[in-house]
Design a protein around this motif. Structure first.
Motif, PDB file in Angstrom:
ATOM      1  N   GLY A 168       0.832  -1.202   0.000  1.00 47.93           N
ATOM      2  CA  GLY A 168       0.000   0.000   0.000  1.00 47.93           C
ATOM      3  C   GLY A 168       0.858   1.238   0.000  1.00 47.93           C
ATOM      4  O   GLY A 168       2.096   1.171  -0.077  1.00 47.93           O
ATOM      5  N   GLU A 169       0.216   2.371   0.075  1.00 46.22           N
ATOM      6  CA  GLU A 169       0.928   3.647   0.022  1.00 46.22           C
ATOM      7  C   GLU A 169       1.934   3.741   1.158  1.00 46.22           C
ATOM      8  O   GLU A 169       1.607   3.574   2.325  1.00 46.22           O
ATOM      9  N   GLY A 170       3.158   4.008   0.792  1.00 46.10           N
ATOM     10  CA  GLY A 170       4.217   4.140   1.766  1.00 46.10           C
ATOM     11  C   GLY A 170       4.996   2.876   2.022  1.00 46.10           C
ATOM     12  O   GLY A 170       6.060   2.929   2.647  1.00 46.10           O
ATOM     13  N   PHE A 171       4.507   1.728   1.527  1.00 48.72           N
ATOM     14  CA  PHE A 171       5.166   0.458   1.786  1.00 48.72           C
ATOM     15  C   PHE A 171       5.092  -0.401   0.529  1.00 48.72           C
ATOM     16  O   PHE A 171       4.000  -0.818   0.108  1.00 48.72           O
ATOM     17  N   LEU A 172       6.245  -0.651  -0.074  1.00 49.97           N
ATOM     18  CA  LEU A 172       6.328  -1.384  -1.335  1.00 49.97           C
ATOM     19  C   LEU A 172       6.712  -2.825  -1.047  1.00 49.97           C
ATOM     20  O   LEU A 172       7.820  -3.104  -0.573  1.00 49.97           O
ATOM     21  N   ALA A 173       5.788  -3.746  -1.343  1.00 52.54           N
ATOM     22  CA  ALA A 173       6.000  -5.177  -1.108  1.00 52.54           C
ATOM     23  C   ALA A 173       6.221  -5.884  -2.434  1.00 52.54           C
ATOM     24  O   ALA A 173       5.787  -5.411  -3.489  1.00 52.54           O
ATOM     25  N   PRO A 174       6.855  -7.043  -2.436  1.00 53.80           N
ATOM     26  CA  PRO A 174       7.066  -7.797  -3.680  1.00 53.80           C
ATOM     27  C   PRO A 174       5.797  -8.521  -4.103  1.00 53.80           C
ATOM     28  O   PRO A 174       4.801  -8.565  -3.381  1.00 53.80           O
ATOM     29  N   TYR A 175       5.874  -9.142  -5.285  1.00 53.88           N
ATOM     30  CA  TYR A 175       4.756  -9.945  -5.769  1.00 53.88           C
ATOM     31  C   TYR A 175       4.715 -11.259  -5.010  1.00 53.88           C
ATOM     32  O   TYR A 175       5.746 -11.903  -4.800  1.00 53.88           O
ATOM     33  N   ARG A 176       3.534 -11.678  -4.642  1.00 54.79           N
ATOM     34  CA  ARG A 176       3.365 -12.953  -3.960  1.00 54.79           C
ATOM     35  C   ARG A 176       3.230 -14.072  -4.983  1.00 54.79           C
ATOM     36  O   ARG A 176       2.710 -13.886  -6.068  1.00 54.79           O
ATOM     37  N   GLY A 177       3.692 -15.261  -4.607  1.00 55.90           N
ATOM     38  CA  GLY A 177       3.634 -16.397  -5.506  1.00 55.90           C
ATOM     39  C   GLY A 177       4.724 -16.403  -6.554  1.00 55.90           C
ATOM     40  O   GLY A 177       4.692 -17.230  -7.467  1.00 55.90           O
ATOM     41  N   VAL A 178       5.693 -15.496  -6.430  1.00 55.59           N
ATOM     42  CA  VAL A 178       6.806 -15.392  -7.374  1.00 55.59           C
ATOM     43  C   VAL A 178       8.098 -15.507  -6.579  1.00 55.59           C
ATOM     44  O   VAL A 178       8.163 -15.086  -5.413  1.00 55.59           O
ATOM     45  N   ARG A 179       9.135 -16.073  -7.183  1.00 59.65           N
ATOM     46  CA  ARG A 179      10.417 -16.194  -6.489  1.00 59.65           C
ATOM     47  C   ARG A 179      10.857 -14.851  -5.925  1.00 59.65           C
ATOM     48  O   ARG A 179      10.819 -13.839  -6.613  1.00 59.65           O
ATOM     49  N   TYR A 180      11.291 -14.903  -4.663  1.00 57.87           N
ATOM     50  CA  TYR A 180      11.663 -13.640  -4.021  1.00 57.87           C
ATOM     51  C   TYR A 180      12.975 -13.730  -3.252  1.00 57.87           C
ATOM     52  O   TYR A 180      13.903 -12.969  -3.515  1.00 57.87           O
ATOM     53  N   HIS A 181      13.086 -14.639  -2.287  1.00 57.51           N
ATOM     54  CA  HIS A 181      14.241 -14.668  -1.399  1.00 57.51           C
ATOM     55  C   HIS A 181      15.511 -14.987  -2.174  1.00 57.51           C
ATOM     56  O   HIS A 181      15.506 -15.729  -3.162  1.00 57.51           O
ATOM     57  N   MET A 182      16.627 -14.445  -1.687  1.00 62.23           N
ATOM     58  CA  MET A 182      17.904 -14.617  -2.368  1.00 62.23           C
ATOM     59  C   MET A 182      18.318 -16.088  -2.386  1.00 62.23           C
ATOM     60  O   MET A 182      19.009 -16.524  -3.315  1.00 62.23           O
ATOM     61  N   GLN A 183      17.929 -16.883  -1.400  1.00 57.59           N
ATOM     62  CA  GLN A 183      18.268 -18.295  -1.411  1.00 57.59           C
ATOM     63  C   GLN A 183      17.630 -19.003  -2.602  1.00 57.59           C
ATOM     64  O   GLN A 183      18.220 -19.908  -3.191  1.00 57.59           O
ATOM     65  N   GLU A 184      16.424 -18.571  -2.976  1.00 56.67           N
ATOM     66  CA  GLU A 184      15.764 -19.184  -4.115  1.00 56.67           C
ATOM     67  C   GLU A 184      16.477 -18.845  -5.414  1.00 56.67           C
ATOM     68  O   GLU A 184      16.563 -19.680  -6.322  1.00 56.67           O
TER      69      GLU A 184
END
Length: 456
Positions: free
Chosen positions: A319-335
């Motif tokens: 939401g406004e003021g907080f940028l989150a990544p897409y869910r269900g998509v590779r995200y963490h650096m370990q992945e």
């Protein structure tokens, strides 16, 4: 008869004499014991009265071994160099009036406090090392803790947004970003009746600490006290709703992308009409109206541009003021490290870039717990004191990263952030899903992916 009478009289006299002798012997023994006891008490009181003088050499010797030997020894024991240590003592003395006690100087008080935080040393060990009583150690620890928290504004960082001309591969795509935020668990001890509320998803008894840091891993805001069972999104909502909570400037603006070779307009419709009037000097006004129409996103609405925000992970609302990544998509650096397949679309590339930048808060937590051992193990202090200790550790980390040219734990040169003297803007006071914010995230992801694909 006369002889027997004289004999009886002599026996009576001898018995009286023996009784008198026995009485004087008992009296003499009583007087001797009383004098001996008085002498023993006097000697014991004399030893207790002058025991402080006998302890001084040991106290001075141990304190010198901590702060007056080498910087390496001081860093290993107190987590900061000698110059930073004495500057901290001066700050606590000048700004919050931490004073010498009758027998303990300020330098010894601060050293005692830092030893407890650095090594999670128990009261019994500290009093043996510093040759103090357990009561003195406890009182001094709380005096320094309170003095440090009263000057928290001197140590908290004031973030600066990422500028347009930023060239860092980690941050150049996130213009206007202040930093990142996330939560972490700190183990504590609570009464048996409260363990259910403080048990986190890992089964540990802890508090949920939400921290916000800038790009230099210096803390901007820290909230402690929430139970370990509380979810991160609930804690964030509480943070932005508090009167003294996290302040994110709400100066977001609308922009619409024009077709053709014209750039995005940042402003209102009136500015666009003035631009149309200027274009009328060279071409037909109706052609402009028909050709230069607003192009909106597929889901409707304009893209959000400008403004300030923080990066957060999937546990928070985008939401406004907080940028989150897409869910269900590779995200963490370990992945990404485990699978070396390149990004297949703009969402994957956005998540990868987002993870690299948002990793700053994870490294900040690792640096915090690596420096202060009291945060790595189960705290023996009450919940209220444990929360204050967590905040004190965050403040001291900011201070160390400011005073040290090279962080002794994480070799990185921090930049000193200047306070913002501008008028106080309007702030975000709630966290809700925003379609406009999601549209802007999609636009940013496409731009990042197109630029990356163009370089291949």
């Amino acid at each position: 008869m006369d002889v027997s009478a004289d004999h009886q009289e002599l026996l009576v006299v001898l018995e009286a004499i023996v009784s008198q002798i026995r009485f004087f012997l008992l009296l003499s023994y009583w007087v001797y014991r009383r004098r001996s006891r008085r002498h023993f008490i006097t000697q014991h009181a004399a030893r207790a009265r002058y025991s402080m003088i006998e302890r001084i050499p040991d106290q001075v010797k141990y304190l010198n071994s901590l702060i007056n030997m080498t910087d390496e020894t001081c860093i290993n024991q107190l987590r900061m160099c000698r110059n930073a240590f004495f500057c901290l003592c001066c700050i606590l003395e000048v700004k919050r009036g931490l004073t010498h006690t009758k027998h303990v100087k300020i330098s010894e008080q601060v050293a005692m406090f830092l030893v407890v935080l650095s090594h999670h040393t128990k009261n019994l060990i500290v009093k043996q090392h510093f040759v103090r009583s357990g009561y003195t150690v406890s009182v001094i620890f709380h005096r320094v803790l309170n003095a440090l928290l009263r000057i928290h504004t001197c140590f908290l960082s004031t973030p600066e947004p990422i500028e347009e001309n930023c060239s860092s591969d980690r941050w150049k795509w996130f213009k206007g970003c202040f930093g990142a935020l996330d939560g972490t668990y700190i183990l504590i001890q609570v009464p048996q009746t409260d363990k259910g509320r403080y048990r986190n998803r890992k089964g540990q008894i802890s508090v949920n600490v939400l921290a916000v840091c800038d790009t230099n891993m210096k803390y901007v805001y820290v909230l402690t006290g929430w139970e370990g069972s509380a979810v991160d999104s609930r804690v964030l909502k509480d943070v932005v709703a508090r009167p003294n909570g996290l302040k994110v400037p709400n100066d977001l603006k609308k922009c619409w992308t024009l077709s053709g070779d014209y750039s995005a307009w940042d402003g209102d419709l009136q500015k666009w009409w003035w631009w149309c009037l200027w274009k009328q000097l060279r071409t037909n006004f109706m052609d402009i109206i028909l050709a230069e129409k607003f192009q909106v996103d597929e889901e409707g609405g304009g893209a959000v541009a400008g403004g300030n925000y923080y990066l957060c992970d999937c546990g928070y609302t985008n939401g406004e003021g907080f940028l989150a990544p897409y869910r269900g998509v590779r995200y963490h650096m370990q992945e990404w490290d485990a699978c070396r397949v390149p990004s297949a679309n703009e969402k994957e590339f956005f998540n990868k870039t987002h993870a690299k930048a948002c990793n700053v808060i994870e490294r900040s937590f690792a640096l915090l717990k690596g420096r202060w051992a009291i945060l790595r193990s189960n705290s023996i202090y009450p919940v209220k004191v444990a929360n204050r200790i967590i905040m004190a550790c965050c403040l001291l980390q900011n201070y160390i990263r400011t005073e040290h040219a090279v962080d002794p734990i994480e070799a990185e040169v921090p930049e000193t952030l200047e306070p913002n003297d501008d008028p106080e803007p309007e702030y975000i006071d709630q966290v809700e899903p925003s379609q406009e914010w999601s549209n802007w995230r999609d636009t940013l992801a496409r731009e990042m992916f197109d630029a990356w694909r163009g370089r291949r």
